[in-house]
Design an enzyme around this catalytic site. Structure first.
Site, short mmCIF file in Angstrom:
data_model
loop_
_atom_site.label_atom_id
_atom_site.label_comp_id
_atom_site.label_asym_id
_atom_site.label_seq_id
_atom_site.Cartn_x
_atom_site.Cartn_y
_atom_site.Cartn_z
N ASP A 61 38.98 15.01 -16.31
CA ASP A 61 39.68 15.39 -17.54
C ASP A 61 39.74 14.19 -18.50
O ASP A 61 40.22 13.12 -18.14
CB ASP A 61 41.09 15.86 -17.15
CG ASP A 61 41.73 16.75 -18.20
OD1 ASP A 61 41.74 16.37 -19.38
OD2 ASP A 61 42.25 17.82 -17.81
N THR A 74 41.88 20.99 -23.08
CA THR A 74 41.58 21.17 -21.66
C THR A 74 41.18 22.59 -21.29
O THR A 74 40.21 22.80 -20.55
CB THR A 74 42.81 20.75 -20.84
OG1 THR A 74 43.01 19.35 -21.05
CG2 THR A 74 42.62 21.03 -19.36
N LYS A 123 45.50 20.46 -12.64
CA LYS A 123 46.16 21.35 -13.61
C LYS A 123 45.82 22.80 -13.27
O LYS A 123 44.65 23.09 -12.97
CB LYS A 123 45.67 21.07 -15.03
CG LYS A 123 45.98 19.67 -15.54
CD LYS A 123 45.45 19.48 -16.96
CE LYS A 123 45.72 18.06 -17.46
NZ LYS A 123 45.14 17.81 -18.79
N ASP A 124 46.77 23.69 -13.43
CA ASP A 124 46.51 25.11 -13.14
C ASP A 124 45.41 25.65 -14.04
O ASP A 124 44.52 26.38 -13.60
CB ASP A 124 47.80 25.94 -13.23
CG ASP A 124 48.57 25.80 -14.55
OD1 ASP A 124 47.98 25.38 -15.55
OD2 ASP A 124 49.78 26.15 -14.55
N ASP A 167 43.07 12.00 -17.81
CA ASP A 167 43.68 12.54 -19.03
C ASP A 167 45.11 12.03 -19.20
O ASP A 167 45.51 11.61 -20.29
CB ASP A 167 43.67 14.06 -18.96
CG ASP A 167 44.19 14.70 -20.24
OD1 ASP A 167 43.56 14.51 -21.29
OD2 ASP A 167 45.23 15.39 -20.17
N HIS A 187 46.49 9.74 -22.22
CA HIS A 187 47.62 10.12 -23.09
C HIS A 187 48.75 9.10 -23.03
O HIS A 187 49.44 8.87 -24.02
CB HIS A 187 48.17 11.48 -22.66
CG HIS A 187 47.32 12.65 -23.06
ND1 HIS A 187 46.91 12.86 -24.34
CD2 HIS A 187 46.81 13.67 -22.33
CE1 HIS A 187 46.20 13.98 -24.39
NE2 HIS A 187 46.11 14.48 -23.18
N ASP A 238 36.05 17.97 -19.58
CA ASP A 238 36.49 19.12 -20.38
C ASP A 238 36.55 18.76 -21.88
O ASP A 238 36.62 19.64 -22.72
CB ASP A 238 37.85 19.63 -19.89
CG ASP A 238 38.90 18.55 -19.86
OD1 ASP A 238 38.57 17.33 -19.85
OD2 ASP A 238 40.10 18.91 -19.86
N HIS A 239 36.55 17.48 -22.18
CA HIS A 239 36.56 16.95 -23.55
C HIS A 239 36.53 15.44 -23.43
O HIS A 239 36.71 14.92 -22.33
CB HIS A 239 37.82 17.39 -24.34
CG HIS A 239 39.09 17.15 -23.58
ND1 HIS A 239 39.64 15.90 -23.45
CD2 HIS A 239 39.88 17.99 -22.86
CE1 HIS A 239 40.73 15.98 -22.69
NE2 HIS A 239 40.90 17.23 -22.31
ZN LIG Z 1 41.79 17.92 -20.69
#
Ligand SMILES: [Zn+2]
Length: 542
Positions: free
Chosen positions: A35, A74, A156-157, A287, A291, A332-333
């Site tokens: 992520d 995400t 993450k779900d 991720d 952040h 995912d990014h």
């Molecule tokens: Zn993400």
């Protein structure tokens, strides 16, 4: 990985001798999403990797991969990985959108929830794949080979849900307290409660700071932040006993995600049967580290070198089991660093957003100016992206508000472009290479009618859409290439290394993997294209 999983590892499987015949198709596809692992970070750290990321980088490397759509978040990013489609087809336009037609008072909808469940909200939700509108590779494999298993493990779900979809055998994700599942009616593997107990015991203990190698020490520099946050840049990811936020913003979360995945490989005997299985893994900690600390400090350095080691341990475990497997690793990014440190590095345009760009602020102002009935006027959860007009206004009032809101956003010096829904809908979904797409073409790939907003705001390049830095300091989500460009690595044992310079799209992963295992995907049935440089892929001619 936690030792109790690795303790049972047998001797390493020596399968990499020079076999001349084409390798038989893999029996286990391992798809790893890291992520927020931007291509910029991959390129920068590639010479530092010595573990799993170095092994994967010895395969077929597309370092100019793209999450080609505009809203690089995400949920949409994970939705492209194993469906072969852009968010315009998967329906997953963002992590959250606004649906003013739903009965509950909270009109925000979370991408991986079932909002029809009574008593739920977009923050206290029931996890569900219902918003994903297209099948995943795991579902297509099950349709072709009914004994094929599809398994997801993620931090993450939404990552776990979007990589596996509606039909899945096991799906486990960190829910903020433990690893949890939304799948009903399947037997919980024996490893899971043992793993959960071991993890709970570990979390009750503090974790000492990580030891920084010289490369990371050289990055340690305290950078003060605008917006009220504490300085970042020289952290070593220590954790107090029971600090779950520090847990998830550290490689510890990823190590545990991989350990649970390894436990499921063993208990379910993934990759050991006649029909191929799929294991989708999403490692979320990069991720959270990005952040929380930005991407160019000591913290991210430690995070990336740790996941390099952890992914290496996981691959050694698969080797030791004698499984014929293939790995794809991507993201995912992408992401970008804090503007304060970017300016120190010479990026003069790097700034934080003006809080006056929030739809609540602009909506309130315009409602008063235009003499509209009370209410927010505009709905949206950020200073950029999809904006929604209050449906309780009459059609003529909404038309006036739309015109005024578009003009107000366009007039702001930090705004690059504003597109209305009808402008975006009039553009065909692009089919050219993703690096050539215009902004409105990127927006088109993120557009799904009924979920997307009435207009879309794009901030200027290098604007970080976080003004208050007390919780998060850096982010992603823009249509700029630092958020779109991601590595796409295909690896099989013994594969000869090639770095490909031309671009690839994350939507290309699904048709490529399908080709490698002999699963037909009709041309044009998905947005992505089979990548012919990948060994074992027999792509249909285009
Ligand atoms: Zn993400």
């Amino acid at each position: 990985m936690r030792k109790f999983v690795l303790a049972t590892a047998a001797a390493l499987f020596a399968s990499q001798s020079a076999a001349q015949a084409p390798a038989p198709p893999p029996k286990l596809l391992v798809v790893i999403a890291v992520d927020q692992f931007s291509a910029n970070l991959f390129d920068e750290y590639r010479p530092q990797f010595t573990g799993g990321l170095a092994r994967l980088a010895s395969g077929t490397v597309f370092h100019n991969g793209y999450q080609s759509h505009a809203l690089t978040e995400t949920c949409p990013g994970h939705s492209t990985l194993l469906t072969g489609d852009h968010p315009a087809r998967t329906g997953i336009i963002n992590n959250f959108w606004v649906d003013q037609s739903i009965g509950r008072s909270d009109k925000n909808v979370y991408c991986a929830e079932d909002e029809s469940q009574p008593g739920t909200s977009s923050t206290a939700y029931k996890v569900s794949p219902r918003h994903l509108l297209v099948p995943t590779l795991g579902e297509l494999m099950k349709a072709r080979w009914p004994a094929s298993r599809s398994v997801a493990v993620a931090g993450k779900d939404r990552a776990a849900v979007m990589m596996t979809g509606h039909k899945v055998d096991q799906r486990w994700y960190w829910n903020g307290k433990t690893f949890d599942t939304d799948v009903q009616g399947t037997v919980v593997p024996k490893i899971v409660p043992r793993f959960q107990a071991a993890l709970a015991a570990a979390l009750a203990q503090p974790r000492p700071p990580l030891e920084a190698p010289a490369y990371c020490q050289a990055k340690a520099r305290v950078v003060p932040l605008e917006g009220g946050g504490k300085p970042v840049g020289s952290g070593q990811l220590a954790r107090a006993a029971g600090d779950l936020n520090a847990f998830r913003a550290s490689p510890e979360l990823d190590g545990d995600t991989l350990a649970l995945a390894a436990g499921l490989v063993d208990e379910m005997q993934l990759g050991r049967r006649a029909d191929p299985d799929l294991l989708a893994i999403s490692l979320s900690a990069t991720d959270y580290v990005g952040h929380t600390y930005g991407t160019e400090g000591e913290e991210m350095c430690l995070q990336l070198l740790e996941i390099d080691r952890e992914i290496g341990d996981f691959m050694k475990l698969l080797d030791s089991r004698g499984i014929n497997y293939a790995v794809v690793l991507t993201a995912d990014h992408g992401g970008k660093d804090i503007p304060e440190r970017e300016r120190l590095a010479g990026v003069a345009s790097a700034v934080r957003v003006d809080p006056a760009l929030s739809p609540a602020v602009i909506g309130k102002k315009l409602v008063a100016q235009l003499g509209l009935p009370g209410g927010p006027g505009l709905l949206g959860d950020s200073s950029f992206g999809d904006m929604y007009l209050d449906r309780r206004l009459r059609a003529d009032e909404r038309a006036r508000l739309l015109k005024a809101a578009v003009a107000a956003y366009r007039a702001h010096p930090l705004v690059e472009a504003v597109f209305t829904a009808s402008q975006i809908a009039a553009v065909p979904v692009p089919t050219t290479p993703p690096e050539t797409w215009s902004l409105i073409q990127r927006a088109r790939a993120s557009y799904y009618p009924g979920r997307s907003g009435d207009f879309l705001v794009v901030l200027k390049k290098d604007v970080t859409p976080i003004a208050d830095t007390s919780r998060y300091v850096a982010t992603h989500g823009s249509p700029w290439d630092y958020d779109r460009r991601v590595p796409i690595l295909f690896w099989r044992p013994g594969a000869a290394g090639t770095t490909i310079e031309h671009s690839a799209d994350t939507a290309d992963i699904m048709p490529t993997l399908a080709s490698v295992i002999g699963l037909p995907v009709p041309q044009g049935s998905v947005d992505g294209h089979c990548l012919r440089e990948v060994p074992g892929a027999s792509c249909p001619s285009r």
